[in-house]
Scaffold this motif. Structure first.
Motif, short mmCIF file in Angstrom:
data_model
loop_
_atom_site.label_atom_id
_atom_site.label_comp_id
_atom_site.label_asym_id
_atom_site.label_seq_id
_atom_site.Cartn_x
_atom_site.Cartn_y
_atom_site.Cartn_z
N GLU A 1 -0.61 37.57 3.19
CA GLU A 1 -1.42 36.79 2.69
C GLU A 1 -1.45 35.64 3.51
OE1 GLU A 1 1.10 38.23 1.19
OE2 GLU A 1 0.34 39.34 -0.69
N VAL A 2 -0.38 35.57 4.40
CA VAL A 2 -0.14 34.43 5.35
C VAL A 2 -1.09 34.56 6.62
CG1 VAL A 2 1.22 33.02 6.72
CG2 VAL A 2 2.13 33.75 4.67
N MET A 3 -2.00 33.69 7.07
CA MET A 3 -3.06 33.98 8.02
C MET A 3 -2.26 33.89 9.46
SD MET A 3 -5.81 31.25 6.93
CE MET A 3 -7.09 31.88 8.55
N ASN A 4 -2.72 34.83 10.17
CA ASN A 4 -2.12 34.95 11.70
C ASN A 4 -2.73 33.94 12.53
OD1 ASN A 4 -0.24 36.98 10.93
ND2 ASN A 4 -2.09 38.64 11.15
N GLU A 5 -3.97 33.44 12.15
CA GLU A 5 -4.52 32.53 12.79
C GLU A 5 -5.16 31.33 12.13
OE1 GLU A 5 -5.37 30.58 16.41
OE2 GLU A 5 -4.44 32.23 16.30
N PRO A 6 -4.66 30.33 12.18
CA PRO A 6 -3.62 29.60 12.87
C PRO A 6 -2.36 30.12 12.36
CG PRO A 6 -4.74 27.86 11.83
CD PRO A 6 -5.49 29.00 11.23
N ARG B 1 -10.12 31.52 -0.33
CA ARG B 1 -11.19 32.32 -0.84
C ARG B 1 -10.83 33.87 -1.21
NH1 ARG B 1 -15.73 30.91 3.61
NH2 ARG B 1 -13.99 31.49 4.77
N ALA B 2 -9.73 34.26 -0.42
CA ALA B 2 -9.10 35.61 -0.81
C ALA B 2 -7.83 35.51 -1.61
CB ALA B 2 -8.76 36.27 0.79
N HIS B 3 -7.02 34.65 -1.64
CA HIS B 3 -5.93 34.51 -2.33
C HIS B 3 -5.64 33.30 -2.85
CE1 HIS B 3 -4.93 38.25 0.03
NE2 HIS B 3 -5.36 37.33 1.04
N ASP B 4 -4.53 33.17 -3.77
CA ASP B 4 -4.41 32.18 -4.55
C ASP B 4 -3.09 31.31 -3.87
OD1 ASP B 4 -4.56 30.42 -7.42
OD2 ASP B 4 -2.62 30.88 -7.21
N PHE B 5 -3.60 29.86 -3.87
CA PHE B 5 -2.71 29.20 -2.71
C PHE B 5 -1.26 29.11 -3.42
CE2 PHE B 5 -0.67 25.06 -2.09
CZ PHE B 5 -0.60 25.05 -0.62
N LEU B 6 -1.11 29.10 -4.71
CA LEU B 6 0.27 28.68 -5.45
C LEU B 6 1.04 30.11 -5.35
CD1 LEU B 6 -0.68 26.47 -8.32
CD2 LEU B 6 0.22 25.84 -6.14
N ASP B 7 0.38 31.12 -5.54
CA ASP B 7 0.98 32.31 -5.50
C ASP B 7 1.33 32.73 -4.35
OD1 ASP B 7 0.40 32.70 -8.41
OD2 ASP B 7 -1.36 34.03 -7.97
N ARG C 1 10.17 33.03 -1.48
CA ARG C 1 11.06 34.17 -1.93
C ARG C 1 11.16 34.99 -0.56
NH1 ARG C 1 11.04 39.20 -2.74
NH2 ARG C 1 8.80 39.54 -2.09
N CYS C 2 10.48 35.13 0.03
CA CYS C 2 10.48 36.07 1.47
C CYS C 2 11.52 35.11 2.19
CB CYS C 2 9.14 36.03 2.06
SG CYS C 2 7.96 37.52 1.17
N LEU C 3 11.37 33.91 2.44
CA LEU C 3 12.16 33.13 3.36
C LEU C 3 13.47 33.17 3.08
CD1 LEU C 3 9.99 29.96 4.03
CD2 LEU C 3 10.78 31.41 5.73
#
Length: 521
Positions: free
Chosen positions: A408-413, A438-444, A451-453
């Motif tokens: 869900e985290v963009m590689n660019e930037p 537009r593709a993912h919910d920001f809060l989620d 959690r991953c960190l």
């Protein structure tokens, strides 16, 4: 037996002469109002004067009074006849009063004439009478043409109008009095009219007016039909013009502006039809009065409903500028939430708790608006406390790798991290990453990134201590130890990852896509 009878008769005569009735009669004659005395008579009085003595006495007295010099006296059998002329009615009455005072006068016939004199208002008596008759006839003619005043009687004397008779209501009585008072020469109106209380009499004028209304309605029926036809035609024309969507889409792109223009067109067409209807009834003079009244009413309503008008204008400007759209996550002042709708009065937001927040459009237009959804890419930040003894560069690398591993985290930037602060018990490291909203919910995505960190740093053995304080006690006089830097774990020469200036590219892209003028250029 004759002497007692005579004594009784004399006593009765004395009692009559001293009676209050006689005294009052004499006083009334002596002080009577001029012009209202009439002939009188009284019985014979003991010790009365002879007719000749009465005549000589009156002529001698009248000769000493200037206003009675021309009065002639004739006496016969106790009856005094006064003739001749006197300048005023008061002098005529005075001569009669003097005659009554003499003993032996049984009656007075006052034939003294008073020449016609000009009254107080400069009109001769005969002219006053003629004027009273003219006023009386004029009022009768006027009342004869008014249904509610037809039964009134009019009597005019010396400029005083007396109204008698019955009227259906108090309004008719007041109207009759106003009509009489408005005539020239009327000094006073004595309104003695009575309001009819009977059901039939009170209902008759109403029925008369109803019949007149029906007759007028029949006469105006063709005009009413023509007015209805004009109204129907312009109503259908207004509806037809309001449904021409393609025309309003050419004039404006915003739905709210289109709706406003559509309403204005429909209202203008209906106003034209209304003017034509007024022209049919020949009452176009009312248009100016209506417009003037509407202007004053609009001014008053403008002050009374200033806030409503301000909100309406603000909604129009917001609709044209469109600073947000449906479902945009925005913040206005201290309120944030997703946009539900924009009305002509307020902007409706829904908070993350599901609550509706209604903000007046005037406040929205004046406030600073934060739109978190306008840019599809949004950056999140997560602050992590790393132990003072940990390798900060290693912790940054572990955290960045964990963020890159998330789909869900963009590689660019790309995600990055930097040291925010050196606290008492840890080092504050802030991790950043971008999300495609537009593709993912920001809060989620931000919650999952936390959690991953946490999981990645725990697996790497990076300590994330809670705030601790170290207290070291040393004996008095012991020299303070000088800190020696530990070079057993040197910092890599590569250094920490640097933040990419990706906002510059997005700002340039926003400038190219925005059609508004930039005042800084």
């Amino acid at each position: 037996m004759r002497r007692p009878v005579g004594l009784v008769a004399m006593l009765c005569m004395l009692v009559w002469m001293a009676s209050p009735t006689r005294v009052h009669a004499q006083e009334g004659i002596a002080g009577a109002d001029p012009g209202v005395l009439s002939e009188g008579h009284r019985p014979f009085e003991p010790g009365a004067m002879t007719d000749e003595a009465i005549g000589e006495t009156l002529l001698a007295g009248f000769s000493q009074i200037t206003t009675l010099i021309e009065v002639e006296v004739t006496v016969g059998a106790g009856v005094v006849t006064l003739s001749g002329t006197a300048p005023r009615p008061r002098a005529r009455a005075r001569a009669e009063a003097i005659a009554w005072r003499l003993p032996g006068v049984l009656a007075v016939e006052n034939l003294i004439e008073v020449p016609a004199l000009v009254d107080a208002v400069g009109v001769a008596q005969d002219e006053r009478t003629a004027r009273d008759e003219a006023i009386q006839q004029q009022l009768r003619n006027i009342f004869g043409h008014v249904a509610s005043l037809g039964d009134l009687g009019v009597v005019v004397e010396a400029g005083v109008v007396n109204l008698v008779g019955t009227v259906p209501d108090t309004e008719a009585s007041r109207r009759a009095e106003e009509l009489a008072a408005a005539l020239d020469g009327v000094l006073y109106v004595d309104n003695q009219t009575m309001v009819v209380r009977g059901f039939g009499e009170r209902l008759r004028p109403t029925l008369g007016r109803a019949v007149e209304f029906l007759e007028d309605s029949v006469l105006y029926l063709p005009l009413f039909l023509a007015a209805l036809v004009v109204l129907a035609v312009f109503f259908l024309l207004a509806k037809l013009l309001m449904r021409l969507d393609f025309l309003y889409r050419r004039l404006a792109q915003k739905p709210l502006v289109q709706a406003i223009v559509r309403q204005l067109v429909g209202t203008l067409v209906m106003l034209i039809g209304l003017v034509l209807i007024l022209e049919i009834f020949d009452i176009t003079a009312l248009v100016g009065a209506v417009l003037g009244t509407a202007g004053l009413a609009g001014l008053a309503l403008g002050f009374a409903f200033r806030d409503i008008a301000e909100n309406y204008l603000a909604s129009l400007m917001l609709s044209m500028r469109r600073p947000f759209h449906h479902n945009d996550w925005i913040r206005i002042g201290e309120d944030d939430g997703k946009v539900v709708r924009l009305t002509t009065r307020e902007t409706v937001l829904m908070t993350l708790d599901g609550n509706h927040v209604r903000i007046p459009n005037a406040i929205v237009f004046k406030s600073i608006i934060h739109n978190y959804t306008r840019n599809p890419r949004r950056r999140f930040e997560i602050e992590v406390g790393v132990g003072l003894g940990e390798d900060v560069l290693r912790a940054q690398t572990v955290g960045i790798d964990a963020l890159r591993a998330m789909a869900e985290v963009m590689n660019e930037p790309p995600p990055f991290a930097w040291v925010e602060d050196l606290a008492d018990s840890d080092v504050k490291v802030v991790f950043y990453g971008w999300v495609e909203q537009r593709a993912h919910d920001f809060l989620d995505v931000r919650a999952e990134a936390k959690r991953c960190l946490k999981l990645a740093l725990d697996r790497a053995g990076v300590e994330m201590p809670e705030p601790t304080y170290r207290v070291k006690l040393r004996p008095a006089g012991e020299p303070k130890a000088i800190g020696i830097p530990d070079t057993s774990n040197p910092v890599s020469e590569r250094g920490a990852p640097r933040r990419v200036d990706e906002l510059d590219e997005q700002i340039e892209e926003a400038r190219r896509s925005d059609e508004e003028d930039d005042l800084l250029e």
